[in-house]
Design a protein around this motif. Structure first.
Motif, PDB file in Angstrom:
ATOM      1  N   ASP A   1      15.330  25.681   9.170  1.00 41.67           N
ATOM      2  CA  ASP A   1      15.589  25.815  10.608  1.00 41.67           C
ATOM      3  C   ASP A   1      17.059  26.121  10.889  1.00 41.67           C
ATOM      4  O   ASP A   1      17.387  26.887  11.796  1.00 41.67           O
ATOM      5  CB  ASP A   1      15.179  24.535  11.347  1.00 41.67           C
ATOM      6  CG  ASP A   1      13.665  24.325  11.316  1.00 41.67           C
ATOM      7  OD1 ASP A   1      12.941  25.340  11.170  1.00 41.67           O
ATOM      8  OD2 ASP A   1      13.217  23.173  11.425  1.00 41.67           O
ATOM      9  N   ILE A   2      17.954  25.506  10.102  1.00 43.19           N
ATOM     10  CA  ILE A   2      19.387  25.773  10.297  1.00 43.19           C
ATOM     11  C   ILE A   2      19.699  27.237   9.993  1.00 43.19           C
ATOM     12  O   ILE A   2      20.394  27.916  10.754  1.00 43.19           O
ATOM     13  CB  ILE A   2      20.237  24.843   9.400  1.00 43.19           C
ATOM     14  CG1 ILE A   2      20.126  23.406   9.910  1.00 43.19           C
ATOM     15  CG2 ILE A   2      21.698  25.282   9.392  1.00 43.19           C
ATOM     16  CD1 ILE A   2      20.907  22.408   9.086  1.00 43.19           C
ATOM     17  N   ILE A   3      19.164  27.743   8.875  1.00 41.12           N
ATOM     18  CA  ILE A   3      19.402  29.141   8.521  1.00 41.12           C
ATOM     19  C   ILE A   3      18.779  30.069   9.551  1.00 41.12           C
ATOM     20  O   ILE A   3      19.373  31.077   9.939  1.00 41.12           O
ATOM     21  CB  ILE A   3      18.836  29.439   7.117  1.00 41.12           C
ATOM     22  CG1 ILE A   3      19.467  28.512   6.079  1.00 41.12           C
ATOM     23  CG2 ILE A   3      19.074  30.899   6.739  1.00 41.12           C
ATOM     24  CD1 ILE A   3      20.962  28.618   5.977  1.00 41.12           C
ATOM     25  N   SER A   4      17.589  29.736  10.037  1.00 40.73           N
ATOM     26  CA  SER A   4      16.906  30.579  11.020  1.00 40.73           C
ATOM     27  C   SER A   4      17.698  30.696  12.320  1.00 40.73           C
ATOM     28  O   SER A   4      17.626  31.713  13.009  1.00 40.73           O
ATOM     29  CB  SER A   4      15.516  30.003  11.328  1.00 40.73           C
ATOM     30  OG  SER A   4      14.709  29.996  10.179  1.00 40.73           O
ATOM     31  N   GLN A   5      18.463  29.659  12.660  1.00 38.71           N
ATOM     32  CA  GLN A   5      19.262  29.699  13.893  1.00 38.71           C
ATOM     33  C   GLN A   5      20.504  30.578  13.746  1.00 38.71           C
ATOM     34  O   GLN A   5      21.091  30.980  14.748  1.00 38.71           O
ATOM     35  CB  GLN A   5      19.700  28.280  14.270  1.00 38.71           C
ATOM     36  CG  GLN A   5      18.553  27.381  14.708  1.00 38.71           C
ATOM     37  CD  GLN A   5      19.052  25.976  15.016  1.00 38.71           C
ATOM     38  OE1 GLN A   5      19.936  25.776  15.844  1.00 38.71           O
ATOM     39  NE2 GLN A   5      18.496  24.990  14.319  1.00 38.71           N
ATOM     40  N   ILE A   6      20.903  30.838  12.506  1.00 37.35           N
ATOM     41  CA  ILE A   6      22.163  31.553  12.279  1.00 37.35           C
ATOM     42  C   ILE A   6      21.942  33.024  11.941  1.00 37.35           C
ATOM     43  O   ILE A   6      22.646  33.894  12.442  1.00 37.35           O
ATOM     44  CB  ILE A   6      22.964  30.872  11.150  1.00 37.35           C
ATOM     45  CG1 ILE A   6      23.336  29.454  11.598  1.00 37.35           C
ATOM     46  CG2 ILE A   6      24.207  31.657  10.805  1.00 37.35           C
ATOM     47  CD1 ILE A   6      23.900  28.606  10.519  1.00 37.35           C
ATOM     48  N   ILE A   7      20.961  33.324  11.076  1.00 34.76           N
ATOM     49  CA  ILE A   7      20.718  34.724  10.702  1.00 34.76           C
ATOM     50  C   ILE A   7      19.464  35.221  11.399  1.00 34.76           C
ATOM     51  O   ILE A   7      18.439  34.542  11.441  1.00 34.76           O
ATOM     52  CB  ILE A   7      20.620  34.908   9.170  1.00 34.76           C
ATOM     53  CG1 ILE A   7      19.498  34.062   8.573  1.00 34.76           C
ATOM     54  CG2 ILE A   7      21.948  34.568   8.515  1.00 34.76           C
ATOM     55  CD1 ILE A   7      19.288  34.293   7.084  1.00 34.76           C
ATOM     56  N   ASP A   8      19.550  36.396  11.971  1.00 31.00           N
ATOM     57  CA  ASP A   8      18.484  36.938  12.811  1.00 31.00           C
ATOM     58  C   ASP A   8      17.441  37.665  11.965  1.00 31.00           C
ATOM     59  O   ASP A   8      17.306  38.894  12.019  1.00 31.00           O
ATOM     60  CB  ASP A   8      19.092  37.887  13.847  1.00 31.00           C
ATOM     61  CG  ASP A   8      18.054  38.349  14.869  1.00 31.00           C
ATOM     62  OD1 ASP A   8      17.024  37.672  15.000  1.00 31.00           O
ATOM     63  OD2 ASP A   8      18.285  39.397  15.509  1.00 31.00           O
ATOM     64  N   THR A   9      16.720  36.908  11.169  1.00 27.64           N
ATOM     65  CA  THR A   9      15.627  37.475  10.385  1.00 27.64           C
ATOM     66  C   THR A   9      14.658  36.359  10.020  1.00 27.64           C
ATOM     67  O   THR A   9      14.921  35.179  10.259  1.00 27.64           O
ATOM     68  CB  THR A   9      16.157  38.176   9.116  1.00 27.64           C
ATOM     69  OG1 THR A   9      15.145  39.017   8.588  1.00 27.64           O
ATOM     70  CG2 THR A   9      16.595  37.174   8.061  1.00 27.64           C
TER      71      THR A   9
END
Length: 588
Positions: A314-322
């Motif tokens: 979830d943290i990565i999903s909030q930062i990179i748009d993919t």
């Protein structure tokens, strides 16, 4: 230290970033945490690896910034590292971009190799980790598909038409259907579908051989071989064509390795592995690495990113748009396992090299500090002079941080106040200018200054530092033998020889410093002399600038020929009469 303990006691238990500082106020390390209080306090309690212990020994102060969420702290940390470039932070520094092969979206399309991606201008294939391979593939396609080669359409047929690599749209009408067919062929080729082309080339080779055209047959045979080498099948990872990056990791001995598999068109096109010391917990280091990875312009976001199941997607999903996935079974899980394996191998293969490098650098400066009975010289600055018979005297300074060259800190000095040959005065001027600026701009001071010379040079530098600036910085001298090689280290009031073994890492470090400062001085002096030799009497004439000087020399050829001319000869080429008179007066 009591003030530091007080600040530690009032730290908030909130997410945010912290900035560790040394006694000069220089930022040593930037980190982030879910809990600032626990993270920052942990540096000053318990056991640590050698690198963290060295960091802690240098910390005299810290700042912190509280954020609302962990995601905010991750982004803030990245920006702070970019702003301050702390030397204990490990950043991705490889900012090169990889080449793509592009079919342009023009009336008469071209095939190009480019590092700039503008989707609206054409169709892109890649990226290609090997630039040479990309260019060779493009050359191969040029021979098979005769698209336009010229940037600007000419008005007559060129060599490419005559050798069969262009259809000649500058003269002949080329139907759009022909271009569409060639683009489809190139697309199939770059997606690995080469069977049709190979069959066609085989038929042409056999026909040429039957007609006794052996040179042409050999050309077709070589072309087939090149296709096989260029388009050699890679291991198919998935049956679909989705672009995806797959991450794996491994941890050993306080170091973390992150491996990235770049999957494009179902093929593994590249494997990357980065190795770095762990300063925070494993999950935070992993999240930070991915953020940095996609912050680099060369790493375009794929359709999917696959990460191990242990981490918070979830943290990565909030930062990179993919799309971020954590495969649990099947072929995609096998890809993550393969990334893990690559990371583990990277740790095993490279850890010994890293340890050797640490011994060569960190141990070298620690041993040097012990030999001189000073604090570990983390920052060393070395000075050298260069001149030829007093002409264009210069001095330079090189900087070594943690035993490695810090080229952004190198400095050059054109000597302004010294006449004739005076090595001591030249070095005094350079040292004076250097540390006047260091004090003014509050830059970090070195732990050790090395001069290329003996007791005279050492005393000169000490005099400037102590008498003029009240700076008490250790000064050492490096003496050379009759073969101009580093021979001895001099230190102390009487410039005594420091007993260093010639095969020790400390002595090797001194050799590298002396060689580097000498190389830098000679290079600077040569460049300066080269510029001064290109000057002429015309440079000092009012009304004659660089363009007019070039015009005069191009027309007349030399100063000698100008001396033979009159004012009218100059005015004929557009030189104003008054300027022409100045020129004649100055050169005669």
């Amino acid at each position: 230290m009591s003030e530091l303990k007080l600040k530690l006691s009032v730290l908030p238990a909130e997410p945010g970033c912290y900035l560790m500082k040394d006694k000069y106020g220089e930022i040593l390390y930037v980190g982030k945490s879910k809990n600032l209080r626990n993270r920052v306090r942990s540096y000053f309690t318990g056991a640590h690896d050698e690198k963290t212990m060295r960091l802690v020994r240098e910390i005299t102060d810290f700042d912190f910034i509280v954020t609302s969420t962990e995601v905010e702290s991750l982004l803030l940390e990245l920006n702070l590292i970019k702003k301050h470039y702390p030397r204990y932070n490990v950043l991705l520094k490889d900012d090169k971009s990889y080449p793509f092969i592009k079919i342009t979206r023009e009336k008469h399309p071209r095939l190009l190799v480019t590092r700039t991606v503008k989707p609206s201008t054409g169709t892109y294939f890649g990226p290609y980790p090997n630039a040479y391979s990309a260019h060779e593939t493009k050359k191969l396609l040029d021979r098979i598909y005769p698209l336009r080669k010229c940037n600007t359409m000419p008005d007559k047929l060129c060599l490419y038409y005559h050798i069969g690599q262009c259809l000649g749209p500058c003269v002949f009408n080329v139907e759009q259907d022909q271009y569409d067919e060639m683009k489809r062929g190139i697309t199939r080729f770059l997606n690995g579908e080469t069977e049709e082309i190979m069959d066609d080339l085989k038929i042409k080779m056999e026909k040429a051989a039957e007609s006794l055209e052996f040179e042409k047959a050999k050309e077709y045979r070589d072309l087939m071989g090149h296709i096989e080498n260029t388009m050699m099948k890679q291991k198919m990872m998935t049956a679909d064509m989705t672009a995806r990056d797959v991450f794996g990791y491994s941890v050993a001995k306080g170091w973390m390795s992150v491996s990235v598999l770049l999957i494009r068109n179902g093929n593994l096109i590249e494997k990357k592995a980065e190795l770095f010391p762990i300063k925070d917990d494993v999950e935070e280091e992993f999240h930070r690495y991915i953020v940095q990875f996609y912050d680099l312009k060369s790493n375009l976001l794929p359709k999917e990113v696959h990460i191990p199941k242990e981490f918070d997607k979830d943290i990565i999903s909030q930062i990179i748009d993919t799309k971020v996935l954590q495969p649990m079974r099947g072929a995609k899980k096998e890809m993550v396992d393969l990334a893990h394996k690559n990371a583990r191998i990277a740790v095993e293969n490279k850890f010994e090299i890293i340890e050797r490098d640490e011994r060569r650098t960190v141990k070298a400066i620690e041993a040097l500090g012990e030999a001189l009975d000073i604090e570990t010289p983390i920052r060393i600055e070395a000075f050298d002079n260069s001149n030829i018979q007093g002409v264009d005297p210069v001095s330079v300074m090189v900087s070594f941080v943690d035993g490695r060259p810090s080229k952004k800190d190198y400095r050059k000095f054109k000597i302004r106040t010294v006449e004739n040959i005076d090595d001591y005065a030249s070095m005094a001027e350079a040292v004076r200018r250097r540390y006047t600026r260091v004090l003014k701009e509050k830059l970090p001071l070195p732990n050790l200054i090395i001069v290329d010379g003996g007791i005279g040079h050492m005393n000169t530098v000490k005099s400037v530092l102590l008498d003029e600036m009240s700076l008490d910085i250790p000064v050492a001298g490096l003496a050379k033998n009759d073969k101009h090689q580093t021979a001895e280290l001099l230190f102390g009031d009487d410039a005594e020889i420091v007993p260093l073994k010639k095969n020790s890492q400390s002595f090797y470090l001194l050799q590298r410093i002396q060689d580097e400062v000498h190389r830098f001085a000679i290079s600077f002096h040569r460049n300066l002399r080269s510029k001064s030799q290109s000057m002429s009497v015309l440079d000092n004439i009012e009304g004659v600038g660089p363009k007019r000087k070039q015009k005069l020399l191009k027309h007349f050829g030399s100063i000698k020929r100008m001396k033979e001319k009159g004012v009218e000869d100059f005015t004929e080429i557009g030189i104003p009469k008054k300027v022409a008179e100045h020129i004649i007066e100055s050169i005669t």
